[in-house]
Design a protein around this motif. Structure first.
Motif, PDB file in Angstrom:
ATOM      1  N   ASP A   1     -12.170  35.650 -34.834  1.00 51.55           N
ATOM      2  CA  ASP A   1     -11.311  35.264 -33.712  1.00 51.55           C
ATOM      3  C   ASP A   1      -9.920  34.835 -34.177  1.00 51.55           C
TER       4      ASP A   1
ATOM      5  N   SER B   1     -30.014  38.037 -19.148  1.00 53.18           N
ATOM      6  CA  SER B   1     -29.955  38.728 -17.865  1.00 53.18           C
ATOM      7  C   SER B   1     -31.267  39.476 -17.626  1.00 53.18           C
TER       8      SER B   1
ATOM      9  N   PRO C   1     -17.855  39.176 -33.788  1.00 49.13           N
ATOM     10  CA  PRO C   1     -16.822  38.551 -32.953  1.00 49.13           C
ATOM     11  C   PRO C   1     -15.530  39.350 -32.942  1.00 49.13           C
TER      12      PRO C   1
ATOM     13  N   ARG D   1     -24.719  40.682 -28.195  1.00 51.15           N
ATOM     14  CA  ARG D   1     -23.506  40.146 -27.580  1.00 51.15           C
ATOM     15  C   ARG D   1     -23.851  39.038 -26.591  1.00 51.15           C
ATOM     16  N   GLU D   2     -24.942  39.212 -25.839  1.00 55.70           N
ATOM     17  CA  GLU D   2     -25.321  38.176 -24.881  1.00 55.70           C
ATOM     18  C   GLU D   2     -25.828  36.928 -25.601  1.00 55.70           C
TER      19      GLU D   2
ATOM     20  N   GLY E   1     -23.049  42.384 -32.435  1.00 52.74           N
ATOM     21  CA  GLY E   1     -22.551  41.109 -31.928  1.00 52.74           C
ATOM     22  C   GLY E   1     -21.390  40.531 -32.707  1.00 52.74           C
TER      23      GLY E   1
ATOM     24  N   VAL F   1     -24.689  35.821 -28.424  1.00 51.35           N
ATOM     25  CA  VAL F   1     -23.458  35.132 -28.836  1.00 51.35           C
ATOM     26  C   VAL F   1     -22.833  34.393 -27.661  1.00 51.35           C
ATOM     27  N   GLU F   2     -22.764  35.048 -26.508  1.00 49.65           N
ATOM     28  CA  GLU F   2     -22.132  34.423 -25.342  1.00 49.65           C
ATOM     29  C   GLU F   2     -22.956  33.251 -24.816  1.00 49.65           C
ATOM     30  N   LEU F   3     -24.265  33.431 -24.687  1.00 48.18           N
ATOM     31  CA  LEU F   3     -25.122  32.356 -24.182  1.00 48.18           C
ATOM     32  C   LEU F   3     -25.110  31.146 -25.114  1.00 48.18           C
ATOM     33  N   SER F   4     -24.980  31.409 -26.408  1.00 46.32           N
ATOM     34  CA  SER F   4     -24.995  30.325 -27.385  1.00 46.32           C
ATOM     35  C   SER F   4     -23.794  29.393 -27.244  1.00 46.32           C
ATOM     36  N   LYS F   5     -22.744  29.872 -26.638  1.00 47.12           N
ATOM     37  CA  LYS F   5     -21.565  29.018 -26.438  1.00 47.12           C
ATOM     38  C   LYS F   5     -21.912  27.803 -25.581  1.00 47.12           C
ATOM     39  N   ASP F   6     -22.869  27.968 -24.670  1.00 47.31           N
ATOM     40  CA  ASP F   6     -23.303  26.858 -23.817  1.00 47.31           C
ATOM     41  C   ASP F   6     -24.621  26.241 -24.268  1.00 47.31           C
TER      42      ASP F   6
END
Length: 321
Positions: free
Chosen positions: A103, A154, A182, A249-250, A180, A252-257
């Motif tokens: 990033d 999902s 970044p 990818r999901e 996945g 990685v995204e879900l892990s943010k929360d």
């Protein structure tokens, strides 16, 4: 009751608890050992805070959970095996090769979400970490619950991945990390030990593990390791790769929360359930060093195998202590 000081890692969440001030003497108490094991089975991660920061405490805490197993790669540095059998030493010195852009930021010691020993047919039960040298910035270790990931995935992806098996190979070249990855992912250089690890695993067949499995307590676990994944068994096609990429990818995204990120203290030790949780390392500025030590708890959930029915003789050599 033992009188242990037990608190949730995150209020309102089942994943993870903190135990403060457990002593070396208490690690030998059968009632306390049983209580701690029950907490581990229920919560998946335990942070032991305010403990004696010593090798003997590291081994004593680890012994609560079962026999130790040596790391499968001989290239991984060990602590003195006479005094601390089964303890590996993971050190990154300032300026060493291995920097990665994530990033738009250059980091040392960064690792993506994964579970340990995915490249073997057997999965160790757990790992116990402690920090020796802690960088003043970054250097956190993240953990995310596969039960939470399964429930948050999902419905469309959950249905597609539910009965699939994932192929894994020991591949520590970070430039080969595929699923996945970044934004702005770029590898400046590989770690010096990577060539040795890759050579010793060259003839080992790929391992296969289910993307989803069910615990004896009934919960389903999404257990996909984006790192070292090579594809979906029986579906190494563009469509199969797209599915694995979407699931990774999901994650990685879900892990943010959903993830818990641990900021280390010298008096911390931490155990995580390798059959349930994924973990990652945040990385830190390359001008700093970082040194961790880890034990590995032997065990196997019994669902992995080598591709093509290869025998156990093909596995990367391991020793149990």
């Amino acid at each position: 009751m033992s009188g242990l000081d037990v608190q949730p890692l995150t209020e309102g969440r089942n994943f993870g608890v903190r135990i403060r001030g457990i002593t070396l003497e208490q690690t030998q108490d059968p009632a306390i050992r049983d209580e701690v094991n029950a907490l581990f089975d229920k919560h998946g991660v335990i942070v032991f805070s305010d403990v004696e920061p010593s090798p003997r405490m590291h081994v004593a805490l680890s012994d609560i959970f079962g026999p130790l197993k040596d790391h499968p790669s001989k290239a991984v540095a060990r602590v003195d095996q006479d005094s601390m059998p089964g303890v590996i030493d993971m050190a990154m010195k300032p300026g060493e090769p291995g920097d990665i852009d994530v990033d738009g930021v250059t980091l040392a010691s960064w690792l993506p979400w994964h579970f340990d020993h995915a490249y073997n047919n057997e999965l160790n039960r757990a790992g116990v970490l402690r920090a020796i040298d802690i960088p003043p910035e970054g250097g956190r270790t993240g953990f995310v619950d596969g039960i939470d990931l399964y429930n948050a995935l999902s419905p469309e992806l959950r249905e597609k991945i539910e009965d699939r098996n994932i192929l894994y190979r020991m591949n520590v070249y970070m430039a080969n990390y595929r699923f996945g990855a970044p934004a702005g992912y770029r590898v400046h250089s590989e770690k010096p030990s990577s060539d040795i690890v890759m050579e010793e695993s060259r003839d080992v067949p790929r391992a296969v593990h289910p993307a989803v499995w069910t615990r004896t307590t009934g919960e389903k676990v999404l257990h996909v390791s984006p790192w070292m994944a090579e594809g979906i068994e029986g579906d190494e096609t563009p469509e199969g790769e797209a599915l694995l990429e979407a699931v990774s990818r999901e994650i990685v995204e879900l892990s943010k929360d959903l993830a818990y990120w641990h900021q280390w203290s010298p008096t911390d030790m931490l155990i995580w359930d390798n059959w349930r949780a994924l973990h990652a390392v945040s990385g830190h500025p390359p001008k700093y060093g970082r040194r961790m030590q880890r034990t590995t708890i032997k065990g196997d959930y019994g669902l992995g195998y080598f591709e093509g029915g290869a025998s156990n003789d093909n596995k990367i050599v391991e020793r149990t202590y």
